[in-house]
Write an enzyme that holds these catalytic residues in place. Structure first.
Site, short mmCIF file in Angstrom:
data_model
loop_
_atom_site.label_atom_id
_atom_site.label_comp_id
_atom_site.label_asym_id
_atom_site.label_seq_id
_atom_site.Cartn_x
_atom_site.Cartn_y
_atom_site.Cartn_z
N ARG A 1 -0.22 6.65 -4.04
CA ARG A 1 -0.71 6.27 -2.71
C ARG A 1 0.17 6.91 -1.64
NH1 ARG A 1 -3.57 1.49 -2.99
NH2 ARG A 1 -4.43 2.16 -0.99
N LYS B 1 -7.01 -10.91 -0.78
CA LYS B 1 -8.15 -10.04 -0.49
C LYS B 1 -9.44 -10.54 -1.14
CE LYS B 1 -5.07 -6.03 -0.66
NZ LYS B 1 -4.83 -4.72 -1.31
N PRO C 1 -9.97 -2.65 2.36
CA PRO C 1 -9.82 -3.77 3.29
C PRO C 1 -8.66 -4.67 2.84
CG PRO C 1 -12.12 -3.47 2.70
CD PRO C 1 -11.33 -2.57 1.80
N GLU C 2 -7.80 -5.02 3.78
CA GLU C 2 -6.66 -5.87 3.49
C GLU C 2 -6.86 -7.23 4.13
OE1 GLU C 2 -2.90 -3.80 3.99
OE2 GLU C 2 -3.88 -1.88 3.69
#
Length: 261
Positions: free
Chosen positions: A250, A58, A2-3
């Site tokens: 990533r 975050k 989640p950002e």
């Protein structure tokens, strides 16, 4: 993970559910969560009132009436579930807070990587962070200053929360596409013009995501992405093929046509 948009949406829901309410019971339901919030600390939360809920990148902070703070971090798969105390708990509930009016919130996390920690009055609840992506302090000058000595490429540099707080893998890729910047360019090489474009792009993708809430795992949310998860598809701007590479472990998605070095 989640950002900023996902965490902000969660914070708004949590704020509406708990601010002004008094904790009747707090307990953990997983060993990892218990290491972060031991049983004796959880028990001592009984009788404390939530006076505010804020977001820092975050990270989330639940301010208590004695000046202490609960720090919550979703990590990869966390989220809040808000319900009534007499309702069945959702699967993967890791920390459960029940309030005096019968409201119950649970930190739900399938991977058990997120958690809640308690911090005494005066203690910083979150690690050192850069300016929030939606804060006025985040501008081209601040971005260039943070990147000046970075030897890495711009995409992984943006994931360092000390550069800009709230940006993660997905929205970094989307912002670089909006700014027409190749994710492989050296972070320290960004000049004033490209830095201005990138700051504007980061703000734009964050605000767009906040206006259309939904987790990025959702099919509808993925449809809104320009490059993320679209390897092999045509770019919606120039028609070139969307590519995928790996940076710092990533996945990075970008357009091979309009994001050139």
């Amino acid at each position: 993970m989640p950002e900023l948009p996902e965490v902000e949406a969660a914070v708004r829901a949590l704020r509406a559910a708990v601010v002004g309410r008094t904790i009747r019971d707090a307990h953990t339901r997983h060993a990892a969560a218990r290491r972060a919030l031991p049983d004796d600390v959880a028990a001592a939360l009984t009788g404390r009132r939530i006076v505010g809920v804020t977001r820092m990148g975050k990270h989330q902070a639940l301010a208590l009436d004695d000046g202490s703070t609960l720090h919550a971090h979703f990590r990869m798969t966390g989220d809040w579930d808000v319900g009534r105390a007499d309702a069945p708990l959702p699967p993967h509930a890791r920390v459960v807070l029940t309030f005096d009016d019968g409201v119950r919130v649970a930190l739900v996390d399938p991977r058990a990587l997120g958690g809640i920690t308690w911090h005494a009055p005066g203690q910083a609840p979150a690690p050192a962070l850069g300016p929030d992506a939606l804060d006025d302090a985040f501008d081209a000058a601040a971005l260039r200053a943070a990147l000046r000595t970075r030897r890495t490429a711009i995409k992984p540099a943006l994931l360092d929360q000390r550069v800009v707080a709230g940006v993660g893998n997905i929205y970094a890729a989307e912002a670089l596409w909006v700014a027409r910047i190749d994710p492989r360019v050296a972070a320290a090489s960004l000049g004033p013009a490209r830095a201005e474009r990138l700051v504007a792009a980061i703000r734009s993708v964050m605000r767009d995501a906040l206006e259309t809430p939904g987790r990025y795992q959702d099919g509808e949310a993925l449809e809104r992405m320009h490059v993320y998860g679209r390897e092999g598809e045509p770019c919606t701007r120039c028609g070139a093929t969307i590519r995928r590479i790996v940076q710092a472990g990533r996945s990075t998605y970008f357009c091979g046509g309009c994001q050139r070095r």
